[in-house]
Scaffold this active site. Sequence first.
Site, PDB file in Angstrom:
ATOM      1  N   ASP A 269      27.027  50.178 -21.817  1.00 13.20           N
ATOM      2  CA  ASP A 269      26.733  49.202 -22.812  1.00 13.20           C
ATOM      3  C   ASP A 269      27.606  49.046 -23.957  1.00 13.20           C
ATOM      4  O   ASP A 269      28.186  50.227 -24.296  1.00 13.20           O
ATOM      5  CB  ASP A 269      25.052  49.211 -23.048  1.00 13.20           C
ATOM      6  CG  ASP A 269      24.625  48.117 -24.047  1.00 13.20           C
ATOM      7  OD1 ASP A 269      25.061  46.864 -24.022  1.00 13.20           O
ATOM      8  OD2 ASP A 269      24.156  48.343 -24.861  1.00 13.20           O
TER       9      ASP A 269
ATOM     10  N   ASP B  99      26.863  46.871 -27.263  1.00 13.25           N
ATOM     11  CA  ASP B  99      26.020  46.919 -28.691  1.00 13.25           C
ATOM     12  C   ASP B  99      25.043  47.913 -28.867  1.00 13.25           C
ATOM     13  O   ASP B  99      24.114  48.052 -27.924  1.00 13.25           O
ATOM     14  CB  ASP B  99      25.527  45.403 -28.596  1.00 13.25           C
ATOM     15  CG  ASP B  99      26.454  44.258 -28.640  1.00 13.25           C
ATOM     16  OD1 ASP B  99      26.079  43.229 -29.559  1.00 13.25           O
ATOM     17  OD2 ASP B  99      27.389  44.147 -27.680  1.00 13.25           O
TER      18      ASP B  99
END
Length: 294
Positions: free
Chosen positions: A85, A87
Amino acid sequence: MLIARLIAETSECETRLDALSRALAGAGAPLAAAAMPAREDEVLELHIEDGDPAAVLAAIDATFTPPAMLVARDAIEVPALFVSDMDSTMIGQECIDELADYAGIKPQIAEITERAMQGELDFEAALRERVALLAGLDESAIHACLAERITATPGAKTLVATLAALGTRTVLVTGGFHHFADPVAEMLGFHRVVGNRLGVEGGKLTGGLVGPITDSAVKAAVLAEEASVLGEGVHSLATGDGANDIPMIEAATYGFAYRAKPKARAVANGRVDACDLTAVLTLLGVPRVEWREA
């Protein structure tokens, strides 16, 4: 056989090991052997005859509360694939929240983001709602946001560069946007990027998205696709922090929750709660002399 590794202070190991051994026995996961920390990384390795990895993680949590830990089946090795991922995992911010600040609506959007990451809202609906609120924002705000707000998470560059140097395929997959993910991936050294695309017309955001949505199912599918190309039985690593990362974390050989929301942390067999991302390298057994910078 389960292998557990945790970062622990040497001075506390012997006392807490006795308590952990009792807790593991009570959970039906008897401790077979323990290797005390011998190097500066202070990694305690445990060999557990059998049992539920979740129960083992819970027992370790209760007795050691380590800053980082990993429980895996069989020997732990450097993965052939790393999918992450972006963020609040590879970078320290939520891009859409920071971008919203340039539109003067950060608190409104950040509240939706938090609820979505906690798993309280449907991801796609929450994403479209937030993007719609950005309609009319000048595209130049994205470039300003990247320059002024977006920073790599401590240890992220070292993690990606070291794995790449060891031959690992690295993929950044995000429910965020290519406007941010492409330069972040270049900065950190990822081989591939998968994400969403913001609609832009006449230099302004349209408030819509272009093309299919990258959601939790797509993240897991990307991991599966990449792993299939590398061959059957390859070891994979995933890192994430929110509910949208859960299927990907569950599917990986080593699924790490990085300073994560409770739902994501609960499904992960690797957890980094207080260290930086180089803790993942430590738990994988990569010696510091092999660590690299981007």
